[in-house]
Design an enzyme around this catalytic site. Structure first.
Site, PDB file in Angstrom:
ATOM      1  N   ARG A 164       2.135 -30.472  10.625  1.00 52.67           N
ATOM      2  CA  ARG A 164       1.602 -29.225  11.195  1.00 52.67           C
ATOM      3  C   ARG A 164       1.133 -28.290  10.083  1.00 52.67           C
ATOM      4  O   ARG A 164       0.100 -27.624  10.202  1.00 52.67           O
ATOM      5  CB  ARG A 164       2.671 -28.551  12.071  1.00 52.67           C
ATOM      6  CG  ARG A 164       3.022 -29.404  13.270  1.00 52.67           C
ATOM      7  CD  ARG A 164       4.273 -28.943  13.982  1.00 52.67           C
ATOM      8  NE  ARG A 164       4.596 -29.865  15.063  1.00 52.67           N
ATOM      9  CZ  ARG A 164       5.766 -29.894  15.694  1.00 52.67           C
ATOM     10  NH1 ARG A 164       6.717 -29.052  15.357  1.00 52.67           N
ATOM     11  NH2 ARG A 164       5.970 -30.759  16.664  1.00 52.67           N
ATOM     12  N   HIS A 192      10.363 -23.766   9.625  1.00 50.04           N
ATOM     13  CA  HIS A 192       9.304 -24.440  10.394  1.00 50.04           C
ATOM     14  C   HIS A 192       7.919 -24.307   9.766  1.00 50.04           C
ATOM     15  O   HIS A 192       7.089 -25.206   9.917  1.00 50.04           O
ATOM     16  CB  HIS A 192       9.232 -23.864  11.816  1.00 50.04           C
ATOM     17  CG  HIS A 192      10.394 -24.264  12.670  1.00 50.04           C
ATOM     18  ND1 HIS A 192      10.390 -24.145  14.047  1.00 50.04           N
ATOM     19  CD2 HIS A 192      11.613 -24.785  12.349  1.00 50.04           C
ATOM     20  CE1 HIS A 192      11.545 -24.573  14.545  1.00 50.04           C
ATOM     21  NE2 HIS A 192      12.309 -24.959  13.532  1.00 50.04           N
ATOM     22  N   ASP A 221       0.872  -1.176   0.000  1.00 50.21           N
ATOM     23  CA  ASP A 221       0.000   0.000   0.000  1.00 50.21           C
ATOM     24  C   ASP A 221       0.913   1.232   0.000  1.00 50.21           C
ATOM     25  O   ASP A 221       2.147   1.098  -0.174  1.00 50.21           O
ATOM     26  CB  ASP A 221      -0.999  -0.031   1.173  1.00 50.21           C
ATOM     27  CG  ASP A 221      -0.346   0.216   2.526  1.00 50.21           C
ATOM     28  OD1 ASP A 221       0.907   0.328   2.601  1.00 50.21           O
ATOM     29  OD2 ASP A 221      -1.086   0.288   3.515  1.00 50.21           O
ATOM     30  N   CYS A 272       3.158  -3.247   3.945  1.00 50.97           N
ATOM     31  CA  CYS A 272       2.327  -2.098   4.303  1.00 50.97           C
ATOM     32  C   CYS A 272       3.071  -1.353   5.415  1.00 50.97           C
ATOM     33  O   CYS A 272       4.271  -1.559   5.591  1.00 50.97           O
ATOM     34  CB  CYS A 272       0.913  -2.515   4.694  1.00 50.97           C
ATOM     35  SG  CYS A 272       0.778  -3.589   6.139  1.00 50.97           S
TER      36      CYS A 272
HETATM   37  C1  RB5 Z   1      -1.768   2.781   6.520  1.00 53.68           C
HETATM   38  O1  RB5 Z   1      -1.849   3.965   7.218  1.00 53.68           O
HETATM   39  C2  RB5 Z   1      -1.577   1.608   7.461  1.00 53.68           C
HETATM   40  O2  RB5 Z   1      -2.685   1.446   8.257  1.00 53.68           O
HETATM   41  C3  RB5 Z   1      -1.262   0.363   6.689  1.00 53.68           C
HETATM   42  O3  RB5 Z   1      -0.141   0.565   5.905  1.00 53.68           O
HETATM   43  C4  RB5 Z   1      -0.967  -0.887   7.506  1.00 53.68           C
HETATM   44  O4  RB5 Z   1       0.034  -0.629   8.447  1.00 53.68           O
HETATM   45  C5  RB5 Z   1      -2.117  -1.572   8.054  1.00 53.68           C
HETATM   46  O5  RB5 Z   1      -2.041  -2.588   8.748  1.00 53.68           O
END
Ligand code: RB5
Length: 143
Positions: free
Chosen positions: A136, A98, A8, A65
């Protein structure tokens, strides 16, 4: 290896560095977006990458992210995907040895690019131990 990568806005800068690294290492890279630091919703890109791994179109996936948490939550909803949030080297090693992780998640706001690159290199080259871990892993898909 065919690797699909996504992020993102909070992971965009690190994703570009990781994508360059992967190409320099000789991997075939599919970039599922996003493509800028404009605000987006992480589930959109997490879904695209996890789906590619779940369908077997890509051997491995990488998601970035801000924290790595949201992308982990998305990716682990896909059957057959074993996504591991690794912001340190030892987690990267264990997630392969693992857990046979097939999708690496990192937090772009938590780690620097040098560490992230070492994590990626380690994660891609560490083999699954098999043995007692096989059963597992199988149980994960039965849940
Ligand atoms: C974006 O602000 C942030 O919430 C996203 O990149 C992430 O960390 C969400 O889990």
């Amino acid at each position: 290896m065919k690797v699909i990568i996504g992020c993102d806005h909070a992971g965009f800068a690190l994703k570009m560095k990781v994508a360059d690294l992967l190409e320099n290492l000789g991997h075939t890279v599919e970039d599922a977006g996003c493509h800028s630091e404009d605000s987006v919703d992480y589930p959109v890109y997490g879904k695209a990458v996890a789906n590619g791994v779940a369908k077997g179109e890509f051997a491995k996936g990488i998601l970035i992210c801000g924290s790595g948490l949201g992308m982990s939550m998305v990716a682990n909803r896909f059957r057959g995907v074993r996504a591991a949030l690794c912001n340190d080297l030892y987690s990267a090693v264990l997630s392969r040895r693992h857990n046979d992780a097939n999708l690496l998640v990192m937090g772009g706001r938590l780690i620097g690019s040098d560490l992230a690159e070492e994590i990626v290199k380690t994660w891609l080259t560490t083999e699954f131990d098999g043995g007692r871990h096989e059963g597992r892993i199988e149980q994960l898909d039965e849940i």
